[in-house]
Design an enzyme around this catalytic site. Structure first.
Site, PDB file in Angstrom:
ATOM      1  CG  ASN A 150      -0.651   1.443   3.120  1.00 16.69           C
ATOM      2  OD1 ASN A 150       0.083   2.417   2.965  1.00 16.69           O
ATOM      3  ND2 ASN A 150      -0.173   0.241   3.336  1.00 16.69           N
ATOM      4  CB  CYS A 188       2.337   0.220   6.875  1.00 18.54           C
ATOM      5  SG  CYS A 188       1.814  -0.981   8.114  1.00 18.54           S
ATOM      6  CD  GLU A 190       3.093  -0.163   2.767  1.00 17.58           C
ATOM      7  OE1 GLU A 190       2.549  -1.279   2.742  1.00 17.58           O
ATOM      8  OE2 GLU A 190       3.138   0.547   3.780  1.00 17.58           O
TER       9      GLU A 190
END
Length: 569
Positions: free
Chosen positions: A257, A259, A261
């Site tokens: 995704n 970001c 994580e």
């Protein structure tokens, strides 16, 4: 805080809600609707979980659950594999546009597209390469934003042995291009070995006859120089990601995704929530201060059930996304407010005692979250593609305590993955300006300008949660353990991430902020150490002429996705 109310009113408040308790009641009832046996009882339990900001679900859940609107409750998705065919490329573009229209960020692996200059088999034309198509995605994202859609976020990855890797690495040296993308290089163990041994590194693609070889060390330096000069690309240690993957028997992960994580397979979705560690600190700022692990464990159990229910009550932009979510039932329970909790406990963020406490907290969340998923499997059934022996043979599952492994062997798991640490930016602002995720405290006091629905900005003076609580107790100055990001050695950032990664089956979103005058050699050493510590990725931000100084520019004015004000992705 004023900013917290503003965030609630502009991002999360539904019609006719007088206060945030009404929002929690709406969300609790909507998520409990997935319970066949006793939804009323679970609605009360979920309300208790949300009350007082103990648990912060992803922003799309807070904004959408129970509103009656046709929206997805997932913040981000990894899209389907992009077939190396013009028709399929534009089909993938369309799927991305539809997903972003629903408010979801998207991640793509562009490694499947043939390099620039290669002859396209069917038409005989000359391929323009993956980066050229990324410009089309970037324009699509910008166009959606112009229609008033929620801020777009995209992640693009490329293999370190793709023939166009150098073009990809340097793509964002031009400050005007690919502003809606985060870029990450998929770095393999073989490449890091070639760097260490100063060997040649072949750049390959299926069907490409004249493979080019570069010096591995020179390519690594090029990646790091671009990151030093422009804050991108980040790196994803893709072999570490796949060794740890509890579904390694079914999938090969090559994208995350926006970001970082959640490494996800094609059409995978982010179902995220964060436990607010400050809510579990008793007797803050005193010699008796402690983290109530029993209360944290109880909250973790209920949060797993909450996030599992999200899969059943959410809408999905595409049928393939619904199918993927229901087959594997991936969730990502994490923590936020870590730095503030450490201050309440009298621990400096960069101390060994802080890392031990953080690891103890994350281990407790892991153990009780896994037990909750096992109990859900007994009650509601395992995720459909669960295979006991293969699951237990994964790198992550091999680190689980023996009693949990035995319980998985006996009863299975409801969720293929359970844990992730998200940036939790906007939801931490909502919770009275908590430190976000596992990041250090950004600053004790700051002026924050928040983008409003009408496109204008509103300025808020914000005080860090721990400092504000200290002041509320009538104390002067700052808490003794207060330390902010720019005071922390970069390797202390890494060590905190490394202390928690063994207890996280997905990954951790972490940005290491360094000073503009940090020497390149010290900057490069951070990435090298990240690989040695077996982290799944590394992102370092150094203020630079291309992106500016993230600490001083108002969030939202940078044409860059995934700013600090974004919801947990």
């Amino acid at each position: 805080m004023d900013i917290s109310r503003h965030i609630w009113e502009t991002r999360y408040r539904a019609d006719n809600e007088a206060d945030i308790q009404a929002t929690w009641r709406r969300v609790a009832q909507a998520i409990a609707a997935a319970e066949a046996a006793d939804p009323t009882q679970w609605s009360e339990r979920f309300y208790g979980l949300l009350d007082g900001f103990r648990f912060l679900p992803g922003g799309r859940i807070l904004a959408g659950a129970g509103t009656g609107r046709r929206v997805t409750l997932f913040n981000c998705f990894v899209m389907g594999e992009i077939a190396d065919d013009l028709e399929q490329i534009f089909e993938a573009l369309k799927e991305g546009a539809l997903t972003m229209q629903h408010g979801g960020g998207v991640g793509y692996d562009f490694s499947t597209l043939r390099p620039a200059g290669m002859v396209a088999g069917a038409s005989g034309g000359i391929a323009s390469g993956p980066v050229s198509f990324m410009h089309i995605w970037d324009a699509m994202c910008a166009t959606l934003l112009s229609t008033g859609a929620r801020r777009g976020a995209m992640m693009a990855t490329l293999r370190c042995d793709h023939p166009d890797i150098e073009t990809f690495v340097d793509a964002k040296r031009d400050p005007a291009v690919l502003r809606h993308f985060n870029l990450s290089v998929l770095v393999s163990d073989a490449f890091m070995t070639a760097v260490a041994e100063d060997r040649g590194w072949p750049l390959v693609f299926p069907g490409l006859a004249d493979a080019r070889t570069v010096k591995a060390r020179a390519l690594w330096q090029r990646i790091l120089r671009a990151a030093y000069d422009t804050a991108e690309p980040g790196v994803l240690f893709v072999d570490t990601i796949n060794r740890d993957n509890t579904l390694g028997y079914l999938e090969n992960l090559t994208a995350t995704n926006p970001c970082g994580e959640i490494p996800l397979p094609p059409y995978g979705a982010c179902d995220l929530g964060s436990l607010n560690l400050t809510a579990f600190v008793t007797a803050p700022f005193t010699a008796d201060a402690r983290l109530d692990l029993a209360a944290l464990a109880d909250a973790a159990r209920h949060a797993v059930r909450f996030l599992d229910n999200v899969i059943d009550v959410s809408r999905y932009p595409l049928p393939a996304q619904a199918q993927e979510a229901r087959l594997k039932r991936r969730i990502g329970l994490g923590i936020t407010g870590l730095a503030d909790a450490l201050v309440l406990l009298g621990l400096r963020y960069d101390s060994e005692a802080a890392r031990q406490l953080a690891a103890q907290a994350m281990q407790a969340v892991r153990d009780y979250a896994y037990q909750a998923s096992i109990e859900l499997a007994r009650e509601k059934g395992t995720f459909p593609v669960f295979e006991r022996d293969a699951f237990l043979a994964s790198g992550f599952a091999l680190r689980l305590p023996a009693d949990i492994r035995d319980a998985i062997a006996a009863h299975g798991m409801r969720n293929s993955h359970v844990l992730a640490i998200a940036p939790a930016g906007t939801i931490s602002l909502l919770a009275n300006n908590l430190s976000s995720g596992i990041e250090p405290i950004f600053s004790v006091e700051a002026e924050r300008r928040i983008l409003q629905a009408d496109g204008r900005y509103r300025t808020h003076r914000v005080v860090d949660y721990a400092a504000h609580l200290w002041q509320q107790q009538g104390r002067t100055g700052l808490p003794p353990a207060m330390i902010v990001a720019q005071q922390i050695d970069p390797l202390a950032h890494l060590r905190m991430q490394a202390a928690l990664q063994p207890f996280v089956d997905n990954a951790i979103s972490k940005t290491i902020n360094v000073a503009a005058d940090l020497a390149f050699e010290h900057f490069a050493a951070i990435y090298q150490q990240a690989h040695v510590l077996r982290l799944k990725g590394c992102t370092v931000f150094r203020p630079n002429p291309v992106t500016g100084a993230i600490l001083s520019e108002p969030a939202g004015e940078r044409v860059q996705c995934c700013g600090i004000e974004r919801e947990a992705d």
